[in-house]
Design a protein around this motif. Structure first.
Motif, mmCIF file in Angstrom:
data_model
loop_
_atom_site.group_PDB
_atom_site.id
_atom_site.type_symbol
_atom_site.label_atom_id
_atom_site.label_comp_id
_atom_site.label_asym_id
_atom_site.label_seq_id
_atom_site.Cartn_x
_atom_site.Cartn_y
_atom_site.Cartn_z
ATOM 1 N N MET A 1 -24.717 18.958 -15.609
ATOM 2 C CA MET A 1 -24.417 19.802 -16.771
ATOM 3 C C MET A 1 -23.824 18.938 -17.897
ATOM 4 S SD MET A 1 -25.246 22.821 -16.996
ATOM 5 C CE MET A 1 -24.187 23.744 -18.080
ATOM 6 N N ASN A 2 -23.885 19.478 -19.104
ATOM 7 C CA ASN A 2 -23.278 18.734 -20.224
ATOM 8 C C ASN A 2 -21.827 19.192 -20.376
ATOM 9 O OD1 ASN A 2 -23.093 20.997 -22.303
ATOM 10 N ND2 ASN A 2 -25.197 21.151 -21.557
ATOM 11 N N HIS A 3 -21.083 18.537 -21.294
ATOM 12 C CA HIS A 3 -19.654 18.853 -21.446
ATOM 13 C C HIS A 3 -19.455 20.134 -22.232
ATOM 14 C CE1 HIS A 3 -18.923 14.949 -19.797
ATOM 15 N NE2 HIS A 3 -19.629 14.374 -20.743
ATOM 16 N N PHE A 4 -20.524 20.718 -22.748
ATOM 17 C CA PHE A 4 -20.414 21.906 -23.586
ATOM 18 C C PHE A 4 -20.887 23.098 -22.781
ATOM 19 C CE2 PHE A 4 -19.404 18.955 -26.712
ATOM 20 C CZ PHE A 4 -20.343 17.941 -26.704
ATOM 21 N N SER A 5 -20.488 24.251 -23.236
ATOM 22 C CA SER A 5 -20.787 25.459 -22.457
ATOM 23 C C SER A 5 -22.250 25.856 -22.580
ATOM 24 C CB SER A 5 -19.906 26.601 -22.956
ATOM 25 O OG SER A 5 -20.170 26.795 -24.340
ATOM 26 N N GLU A 7 -26.303 25.984 -22.676
ATOM 27 C CA GLU A 7 -27.430 25.358 -21.974
ATOM 28 C C GLU A 7 -28.193 24.474 -22.969
ATOM 29 O OE1 GLU A 7 -28.665 28.386 -18.543
ATOM 30 O OE2 GLU A 7 -28.982 26.245 -18.719
ATOM 31 N N ILE A 8 -28.720 23.375 -22.488
ATOM 32 C CA ILE A 8 -29.571 22.507 -23.311
ATOM 33 C C ILE A 8 -30.979 22.552 -22.730
ATOM 34 C CG2 ILE A 8 -30.036 20.139 -24.058
ATOM 35 C CD1 ILE A 8 -27.026 19.646 -24.028
ATOM 36 N N LEU A 38 -47.510 11.599 -21.386
ATOM 37 C CA LEU A 38 -46.785 12.871 -21.245
ATOM 38 C C LEU A 38 -45.932 12.890 -19.986
ATOM 39 C CD1 LEU A 38 -46.040 15.709 -22.109
ATOM 40 C CD2 LEU A 38 -48.230 16.526 -21.190
ATOM 41 N N SER A 39 -46.461 12.372 -18.884
ATOM 42 C CA SER A 39 -45.672 12.338 -17.640
ATOM 43 C C SER A 39 -44.414 11.496 -17.811
ATOM 44 C CB SER A 39 -46.513 11.775 -16.497
ATOM 45 O OG SER A 39 -47.493 12.699 -16.082
ATOM 46 N N VAL A 40 -44.563 10.332 -18.464
ATOM 47 C CA VAL A 40 -43.389 9.471 -18.681
ATOM 48 C C VAL A 40 -42.347 10.211 -19.515
ATOM 49 C CG1 VAL A 40 -42.581 7.311 -19.734
ATOM 50 C CG2 VAL A 40 -44.719 7.339 -18.426
ATOM 51 N N THR A 41 -42.790 10.823 -20.590
ATOM 52 C CA THR A 41 -41.863 11.558 -21.464
ATOM 53 C C THR A 41 -41.196 12.706 -20.712
ATOM 54 O OG1 THR A 41 -43.196 11.021 -23.420
ATOM 55 C CG2 THR A 41 -41.693 12.897 -23.599
ATOM 56 N N LEU A 42 -41.965 13.488 -19.982
ATOM 57 C CA LEU A 42 -41.394 14.634 -19.266
ATOM 58 C C LEU A 42 -40.378 14.183 -18.228
ATOM 59 C CD1 LEU A 42 -44.521 16.935 -18.749
ATOM 60 C CD2 LEU A 42 -42.582 17.315 -20.314
ATOM 61 N N ASN A 43 -40.650 13.082 -17.551
ATOM 62 C CA ASN A 43 -39.727 12.630 -16.502
ATOM 63 C C ASN A 43 -38.405 12.138 -17.068
ATOM 64 O OD1 ASN A 43 -40.794 12.925 -13.695
ATOM 65 N ND2 ASN A 43 -42.584 12.012 -14.696
ATOM 66 N N VAL A 44 -38.426 11.558 -18.285
ATOM 67 C CA VAL A 44 -37.149 11.164 -18.907
ATOM 68 C C VAL A 44 -36.282 12.409 -19.110
ATOM 69 C CG1 VAL A 44 -36.074 10.213 -20.987
ATOM 70 C CG2 VAL A 44 -38.124 9.133 -20.035
ATOM 71 N N LEU A 45 -36.916 13.493 -19.560
ATOM 72 C CA LEU A 45 -36.173 14.719 -19.863
ATOM 73 C C LEU A 45 -35.797 15.480 -18.585
ATOM 74 C CD1 LEU A 45 -38.432 15.790 -22.860
ATOM 75 C CD2 LEU A 45 -36.090 14.872 -23.027
ATOM 76 N N LEU A 46 -36.747 15.591 -17.653
ATOM 77 C CA LEU A 46 -36.485 16.343 -16.411
ATOM 78 C C LEU A 46 -35.387 15.687 -15.577
ATOM 79 C CD1 LEU A 46 -40.183 17.125 -15.449
ATOM 80 C CD2 LEU A 46 -38.425 18.858 -15.977
ATOM 81 N N SER A 47 -35.238 14.360 -15.720
ATOM 82 C CA SER A 47 -34.238 13.638 -14.899
ATOM 83 C C SER A 47 -32.865 13.552 -15.569
ATOM 84 C CB SER A 47 -34.739 12.215 -14.605
ATOM 85 O OG SER A 47 -34.878 11.492 -15.829
ATOM 86 N N HIS A 48 -32.747 14.096 -16.790
ATOM 87 C CA HIS A 48 -31.436 13.991 -17.449
ATOM 88 C C HIS A 48 -30.537 15.134 -16.980
ATOM 89 C CE1 HIS A 48 -28.228 13.807 -20.352
ATOM 90 N NE2 HIS A 48 -28.650 12.610 -20.688
ATOM 91 N N PRO A 49 -29.333 14.841 -16.476
ATOM 92 C CA PRO A 49 -28.489 15.873 -15.851
ATOM 93 C C PRO A 49 -28.030 16.967 -16.814
ATOM 94 C CG PRO A 49 -27.303 13.782 -16.045
ATOM 95 C CD PRO A 49 -28.722 13.491 -16.406
ATOM 96 N N ALA A 50 -28.018 16.698 -18.114
ATOM 97 C CA ALA A 50 -27.507 17.705 -19.060
ATOM 98 C C ALA A 50 -28.593 18.674 -19.520
ATOM 99 C CB ALA A 50 -26.901 17.005 -20.288
ATOM 100 N N ILE A 51 -29.836 18.389 -19.185
ATOM 101 C CA ILE A 51 -30.954 19.236 -19.633
ATOM 102 C C ILE A 51 -31.277 20.257 -18.542
ATOM 103 C CG2 ILE A 51 -33.415 19.234 -20.242
ATOM 104 C CD1 ILE A 51 -32.955 16.516 -21.599
ATOM 105 N N SER A 52 -31.102 21.534 -18.866
ATOM 106 C CA SER A 52 -31.290 22.601 -17.862
ATOM 107 C C SER A 52 -32.748 22.737 -17.458
ATOM 108 C CB SER A 52 -30.827 23.946 -18.423
ATOM 109 O OG SER A 52 -29.499 23.881 -18.836
ATOM 110 N N ARG A 53 -33.618 22.728 -18.480
ATOM 111 C CA ARG A 53 -35.042 22.850 -18.173
ATOM 112 C C ARG A 53 -35.857 22.360 -19.356
ATOM 113 N NH1 ARG A 53 -37.669 27.823 -19.599
ATOM 114 N NH2 ARG A 53 -36.400 29.204 -20.889
ATOM 115 N N TRP A 102 -28.984 25.433 -26.826
ATOM 116 C CA TRP A 102 -29.353 24.427 -27.819
ATOM 117 C C TRP A 102 -30.693 23.841 -27.418
ATOM 118 C CZ3 TRP A 102 -26.560 21.394 -31.793
ATOM 119 C CH2 TRP A 102 -25.492 22.133 -32.345
ATOM 120 N N ALA A 103 -31.523 23.584 -28.435
ATOM 121 C CA ALA A 103 -32.877 23.037 -28.205
ATOM 122 C C ALA A 103 -32.878 21.559 -28.553
ATOM 123 C CB ALA A 103 -33.901 23.777 -29.050
ATOM 124 N N LEU A 104 -33.418 20.768 -27.634
ATOM 125 C CA LEU A 104 -33.588 19.321 -27.834
ATOM 126 C C LEU A 104 -35.097 19.102 -27.934
ATOM 127 C CD1 LEU A 104 -31.297 16.772 -26.725
ATOM 128 C CD2 LEU A 104 -33.452 16.368 -25.588
#
Ligand SMILES: Nc1ccn([C@@H]2O[C@H](COP(=O)(O)OP(=O)(O)OP(=O)(O)O)[C@@H](O)[C@H]2O)c(=O)n1
Ligand SMILES: C[C@](O)(CO)[C@H](O)COP(=O)(O)O
Length: 238
Positions: A1-5, A7-8, A38-53, A102-104
């Motif tokens: 999760m991120n430090h903010f309440s 969802e990202i 696309l797979s490389v890009t998606l995996n960077v985002l899917l593996s980041h702990p602060a990104i919910s989905r 929040w949208a990234l």
């Protein structure tokens, strides 16, 4: 999760055809680092702990995505994109149900994004509660062209930045402003330009210059080189 309440949620516009790439398939499916852009890009985002989905916007006739392993990822949702990048982003934002999220927003065509830059952008929320974008200051002398193929003038570069992605904003506000800007006929090429049109000036967060958008054929070997460099650094730190 991120430090903010809040969802990202990562939004990935991936519904383009990559015409400038002049390739046999949409550029997001060109081979890279043992899989595809696309797979490389998606995996960077899917593996980041602060990104919910992650919500990915696909071309209505996309025949490739279903074959990717990431298509089955539990944190991934797909929507149908639109005629322009902004329409694809709006379609993805319209699918969100999380209140106060929040949208990234990150281009599928930028596979060299690092977790460190995502961390920097998320952490900028305190300094820039209105939202912010990753950007890279211009390094070269900048010229404006005249109509006859010559230089018209040199443009002062001190305050010039390359807008990158991700671009990070409150999701509901971003969707509403994007819709209003499109309805007003604004040429929205990135999320920040719509926010600026609405009088909200996003923060600039200095990001890596190797977070390139694969746009032309010679960008692909460069992206491969950058990714192998990132891998080398990661192994050296282990
Ligand atoms: N209707 C569109 C057009 C573009 N994109 C996405 O927006 C990102 C950045 O756009 P760009 O680099 O311009 O990609 P393309 O539009 O595919 O490229 P081109 O302009 O060369 O056709 C890409 O990940 C692309 O897939 C999208 O989701 N929907
Ligand atoms: C959003 C963006 O990556 C910011 O530089 C860029 O504008 C997207 O590429 P496009 O060619 O403008 O669609």
């Amino acid at each position: 999760m991120n430090h903010f309440s809040q969802e990202i949620i990562a939004i990935v516009p991936a519904a383009g055809i990559g015409s400038r790439m002049q390739a046999q398939c949409p550029k997001q499916y060109l081979p890279l680092a043992g899989s595809c852009i696309l797979s490389v890009t998606l995996n960077v985002l899917l593996s980041h702990p602060a990104i919910s989905r992650v919500v990915v916007a696909l071309h209505p006739q996309d025949e490739y995505f279903a074959k990717l392993p990431e298509a089955q990822h539990p944190k991934l949702t797909q929507v149908i994109g639109g005629g322009e990048r902004v329409d694809s982003v709006i379609a993805a934002l319209a699918s969100l149900h999380e209140v106060d999220a929040w949208a990234l927003v990150h281009d599928a065509a930028r596979p060299c994004l690092t977790h460190q830059d995502i961390d920097k952008l998320i952490a900028s929320q305190r300094q820039f509660p209105q939202g912010a974008i990753l950007a890279a200051p211009v390094r070269d002398t900048m010229k404006r062209a005249s109509g006859n193929g010559c230089i018209d003038t040199t443009v002062p570069r001190e305050a010039l930045w390359h807008a990158l992605t991700p671009q990070f904003f409150p999701a509901l506000q971003l969707k509403q402003i994007l819709q209003q800007a499109v309805a007003a006929g604004v040429n929205v090429t990135d999320e920040a330009s719509a926010m600026e049109w609405a009088g909200i000036m996003p923060g600039l967060v200095s990001g890596r210059a190797d977070n390139i958008k694969v746009t032309h054929p010679d960008d692909l070997p460069l992206a491969q080189l950058y990714l192998s460099h990132h891998q080398h650094i990661k192994q050296a730190l282990e």
